[in-house]
Design a protein around this motif. Sequence first.
Motif, mmCIF file in Angstrom:
data_model
loop_
_atom_site.group_PDB
_atom_site.id
_atom_site.type_symbol
_atom_site.label_atom_id
_atom_site.label_comp_id
_atom_site.label_asym_id
_atom_site.label_seq_id
_atom_site.Cartn_x
_atom_site.Cartn_y
_atom_site.Cartn_z
ATOM 1 N N ASP A 1 -15.183 -2.294 -32.255
ATOM 2 C CA ASP A 1 -14.617 -1.535 -31.138
ATOM 3 C C ASP A 1 -14.325 -2.490 -29.979
ATOM 4 O O ASP A 1 -14.622 -3.684 -30.037
ATOM 5 N N LYS B 1 -12.202 -1.287 -38.947
ATOM 6 C CA LYS B 1 -13.328 -0.349 -38.980
ATOM 7 C C LYS B 1 -14.627 -1.092 -38.735
ATOM 8 O O LYS B 1 -14.841 -2.193 -39.222
ATOM 9 N N ASP C 1 -6.647 1.571 -31.211
ATOM 10 C CA ASP C 1 -6.811 2.467 -32.363
ATOM 11 C C ASP C 1 -6.542 1.761 -33.680
ATOM 12 O O ASP C 1 -6.800 2.331 -34.756
ATOM 13 N N MET D 1 -15.445 -2.058 -26.802
ATOM 14 C CA MET D 1 -16.321 -1.727 -25.688
ATOM 15 C C MET D 1 -16.625 -2.946 -24.805
ATOM 16 O O MET D 1 -16.570 -2.869 -23.577
ATOM 17 N N PHE E 1 -8.595 10.408 -28.067
ATOM 18 C CA PHE E 1 -9.147 9.205 -28.704
ATOM 19 C C PHE E 1 -10.242 8.585 -27.833
ATOM 20 O O PHE E 1 -11.335 8.250 -28.326
ATOM 21 N N PHE E 2 -9.974 8.411 -26.558
ATOM 22 C CA PHE E 2 -10.962 7.774 -25.681
ATOM 23 C C PHE E 2 -12.185 8.658 -25.466
ATOM 24 O O PHE E 2 -13.315 8.170 -25.387
ATOM 25 N N GLU E 3 -11.969 9.967 -25.380
ATOM 26 C CA GLU E 3 -13.115 10.859 -25.189
ATOM 27 C C GLU E 3 -14.007 10.868 -26.424
ATOM 28 O O GLU E 3 -15.225 11.033 -26.325
ATOM 29 N N LYS E 4 -13.395 10.644 -27.558
ATOM 30 C CA LYS E 4 -14.173 10.636 -28.796
ATOM 31 C C LYS E 4 -14.860 9.289 -29.037
ATOM 32 O O LYS E 4 -16.040 9.256 -29.428
ATOM 33 N N ASN E 5 -14.163 8.215 -28.804
ATOM 34 C CA ASN E 5 -14.666 6.892 -29.182
ATOM 35 C C ASN E 5 -15.262 6.088 -28.014
ATOM 36 O O ASN E 5 -16.082 5.200 -28.237
ATOM 37 N N TYR E 6 -14.858 6.397 -26.795
ATOM 38 C CA TYR E 6 -15.336 5.654 -25.627
ATOM 39 C C TYR E 6 -15.630 6.639 -24.498
ATOM 40 O O TYR E 6 -15.102 6.518 -23.383
ATOM 41 N N LYS E 7 -16.489 7.600 -24.784
ATOM 42 C CA LYS E 7 -16.698 8.716 -23.861
ATOM 43 C C LYS E 7 -17.150 8.253 -22.481
ATOM 44 O O LYS E 7 -16.689 8.784 -21.457
#
Length: 619
Positions: free
Chosen positions: A235, A232, A228, A237, A278-284
Amino acid sequence: MDKSSRPEIMENLIGAINKIQDVFNALKVPNSIELPQIVMLGSQSTGKSSVLESIVHRPFLPRGSGIVTRCPLVLQLVECKMDNRKYRKEENGTTEIQEWGEFLHLKDEIFSDFDLIRKEIEDQTDRLAGNNKGICHEPINLKIYSPNVVTLTLVDLPGITKVAVGDQPEDIEDQIKKLVMLYIENPLSIILSVSTANTDIANSESLKYAKRVDPEGDRTLAILTKIDLMDKGTDAMEMLSGQVIPVKLGIIGIINRSQHDINENKTIDEQLMDEKAFFEKNYKEIAHRNGIPFLSKRLSELLMNHISDSLPNLKLEVANKLSDYQKLHDACGEEVKDRDKIIVGIVTKMTKFFSEIIDGKCTKKITDVKALCGGPKFRRIFDELFTVALIKIEPELSIADIVSYISNNGGPRPAVFAPENLFNNLVKEQIERLREPALKCVENSYDEMGKVILKLVKEQHVLARFNVLEKKIYTVLKNFLNDRLPAAKEATNKLINTELSSINTNHPDFSIEAALKEDTYKSVKIEKDAEIIEHLVKHYFPIVKKTVQDQIPKIIMHEMIKYMKDNIESELLGKLYKENQLEMLQESEENAYRRENAKAMIKALKVAKETIEEIELGY
């Protein structure tokens, strides 16, 4: 049925390894055998402590600047389930699951206050590692029972650092490196490498350490913290998808409480909810395999399967070590309780072994296949060295000298017969030449007996316990041998002197007629007499030489070897019982330590063996 479908059995695997681990840690020898374990390592400030607290759902670890963890922390988590009565507490009609901690070094003491757990970790760290921020290899064992954890065990190591800060030792980097390598070099260790996502992963110290011992990443699982906090527009991923870090057990992202969160009293449960969001939003797409809940479950599964796979080799290692320590304990012997029994036992064993060596019946390691020893060596001394030396001794006679002697012992007219004393004197001169090789044979036998005595004493491994007794026994035997040397030499000289005292021309093997028939004498008279005397001496001397060759080995056997063989027991007992037995049987501190250590290890290994067998029966 597949073992993985029987969770209660698989969880018992971790409990069984914990039991074995506790037994060895209690002995302060945590690396006595290689156990399956998860080892957590990372640089300072990577968030290791926060990860552990999130897994436990409780803040319980010391915090501060610099190296806070200075000893390995063996953290054993036990899930307390509602259906297990021993974890339930009923009060005022309500039932709740108890939650508490226990330290291995504080038996029977329960810590239900996790602030007190933190305080005890700090205090025990200072007790073990001191107050100078140094590192200690001795672990702190903490077991936490909670309904909020999965059954899991892992080892938290001090944070990796490269520069000493404040009152840290100058060699702090080397201290930590040795400690880390000690744990991760164990091939049964799963390496839990903690790195931060907001720094260059290529510079991760924990991954560098992991790669040294696990270059293919077969037993490395990576944790990425501070996702987190990444810049900016960037990520994690690629890293979380395994495209950057070459590890085969997976890469799991974690969101920890920040220092601001801690200062604001944000609970771990609240943080876990924020992490999930956080993960569901950014790394679903990969949210389901990241975060603390997934990490806990993944670690538990990995450890259980790893233990299951390691059991056969672990069982073999325990069996081998148990055998090794049993032999070590046997070699060290029991504590001295009956001094007479020990002394008599040693003497009896040495007497028997001495006879075996002399008689050539020794089958122990004292017999070196590259060198003869004892009986066979004496046979070589007698049959080869001594015999060869005698064979080389031939009469040293000169016809000219004999003629001169005959002439000088005559009157104005030539003698009718050669003087008889000339024959006697010449024979005696030759016999005297046998004295040196005969005494040399005695000396060679004496030297070999000295070697036998030394090996005899050294072969008695029980004497390694009692240095004073060992030296005393060697001294007694060497003095015993020294006392026999003059007797053997005296008998040898007596034999030679006996042969010199009387020249027996009536010996059945000596024939004057036969000697005279062997040659035809064509000389004038005095030279003929000289040749006759020469032939007579050459016939008589081998008779004496044969007697000496036969008698000297018998003398050595009688006066030295057999005498010692027949009297070694009485000699040792007679001399030893005149000494201070308490002093003689005072064992070395090293032997006492080795025995007690072996005894403790045998006890621990037996527990390990029984525990593994219980696991196998459970299957």
